[in-house]
Design a protein around this motif. Structure first.
Motif, PDB file in Angstrom:
ATOM      1  N   SER A 181       0.850  -1.186   0.000  1.00  0.00           N
ATOM      2  CA  SER A 181       0.000   0.000   0.000  1.00  0.00           C
ATOM      3  C   SER A 181       0.884   1.233   0.000  1.00  0.00           C
ATOM      4  O   SER A 181       2.072   1.168   0.336  1.00  0.00           O
ATOM      5  N   PHE A 182       0.284   2.372  -0.392  1.00  0.00           N
ATOM      6  CA  PHE A 182       1.000   3.646  -0.418  1.00  0.00           C
ATOM      7  C   PHE A 182       0.588   4.490   0.784  1.00  0.00           C
ATOM      8  O   PHE A 182      -0.600   4.591   1.095  1.00  0.00           O
ATOM      9  N   LEU A 183       1.575   5.080   1.451  1.00  0.00           N
ATOM     10  CA  LEU A 183       1.313   6.002   2.562  1.00  0.00           C
ATOM     11  C   LEU A 183       1.267   7.418   2.006  1.00  0.00           C
ATOM     12  O   LEU A 183       2.265   8.136   1.991  1.00  0.00           O
ATOM     13  N   THR A 184       0.107   7.836   1.538  1.00  0.00           N
ATOM     14  CA  THR A 184      -0.007   9.122   0.861  1.00  0.00           C
ATOM     15  C   THR A 184      -1.076   9.988   1.516  1.00  0.00           C
ATOM     16  O   THR A 184      -2.042   9.484   2.096  1.00  0.00           O
ATOM     17  N   ASP A 185      -0.886  11.295   1.397  1.00  0.00           N
ATOM     18  CA  ASP A 185      -1.959  12.214   1.752  1.00  0.00           C
ATOM     19  C   ASP A 185      -2.678  12.618   0.469  1.00  0.00           C
ATOM     20  O   ASP A 185      -2.379  12.112  -0.618  1.00  0.00           O
TER      21      ASP A 185
END
Length: 298
Positions: A181-185
């Motif tokens: 998964s991507f840790l994005t805002d």
């Protein structure tokens, strides 16, 4: 029968039970969490690659940490290499030098795996993975990035597992997928979406061109806000309390300086940016010269 004949030809001698030794089906990691700066760096490495040496792809090292079975990938750096259909050559000293430099900056980061921008699986991938496994003394993860950004699964994570037949050795190497998964805002997700929806391949632009484009976009947004305010004041549309509050909070962030002082602050900030760009390029040139000097000594 034909099947029995083939079996006896492959395994002559007395019939014995074959022991199929398969590594535990349990995944070594629960999942992989990737910070978007890693993906942006990999795409940047691909755009800036030496097309004479790295014709097909770029490979590099993933940095981060492992917590409770979750791999957090926070940084990366490219590893220069030359590759053909039959072999792949990597300078091991480059890896150790870069790891030491990154360790000085952030001691919490360590090698967690490697990446490649090729979506095709090759035999060389197994060799590279085993090399990283030897360097790490643990199981590395493999991150594959499709630089066209067109496929649904343009980013994939794998780990290598082996199938063995008794004492006959390893029967097969396979890269098994890992959940990621991507840790994005919100802003980072928007950037990824815009990049994937682009009609053409990414192109390299200078920092000054990037700043110019940002200023043009800012002027367009201000024009849109002005048109909205004018339409509300003239009675053409009904005003929104929520939008008015957001505009007021945004305007409150603007420093109340004279035009001359603002220009002075802007020019000073621009000089700082250009100085940082110059130092970054100078450091990169020093690293390249050091790498070539070490290669020449060997």
């Amino acid at each position: 029968s034909f099947t029995s004949t083939v079996f006896l030809a492959l395994f002559p001698g007395p019939m014995k039970a074959l022991s199929l030794d398969i590594e535990s089906s349990t995944e070594p990691f629960k999942c992989v969490e990737i910070q978007p700066v890693v993906i942006f760096s990999i795409l940047d490495h691909f755009i800036r690659r030496d097309t004479e040496l790295e014709k097909g792809r770029v490979i590099g090292t993933l940095l981060g940490r492992v917590e409770d079975g979750v791999v957090l990938v926070t940084n990366c750096f490219t590893v220069p290499h030359t590759e053909s259909d039959k072999e792949l050559c990597i300078n091991p000293s480059t890896l150790s030098v870069m790891c030491n430099l990154f360790a000085d900056i952030n001691p919490d980061e360590r090698i967690v795996g490697w990446y490649s921008t090729s979506k095709d699986s090759t035999v060389n991938n197994v060799f590279v993975n085993e090399w990283y496994k030897k360097e790490m003394n643990s199981q590395p993860i493999f991150l594959s990035v499709d630089t066209t950004l067109k496929s649904v699964d343009w980013v994939k994570c794998f780990y290598l597992y082996h199938v063995q037949i008794g004492s006959r050795g390893i029967l097969q190497h396979q890269f098994r997928p890992l959940r990621h998964s991507f840790l994005t805002d919100q802003s980072e997700r928007n950037i990824l979406n815009v990049a994937r929806q682009g009609e053409s391949a990414p192109v390299r632009i200078s920092d000054l061109d990037s700043l110019t484009k940002s200023l043009h976009d800012l002027v367009e947004m201000l024009d849109n806000v002005k048109k909205y305010i004018d339409s509300v004041v003239s009675g053409e549309r009904k005003g929104s309390t929520k939008l008015a509050k957001m505009i007021d909070e945004t305007l409150a962030l603007i420093p109340t300086n004279t035009s001359g002082k603002f220009e002075d602050l802007f020019t000073r900030g621009l000089k700082d940016i250009l100085a940082c760009v110059y130092l970054a390029k100078l450091t990169n040139a020093h690293l390249l010269l050091a790498n070539k000097a070490q290669t020449a000594e060997q």
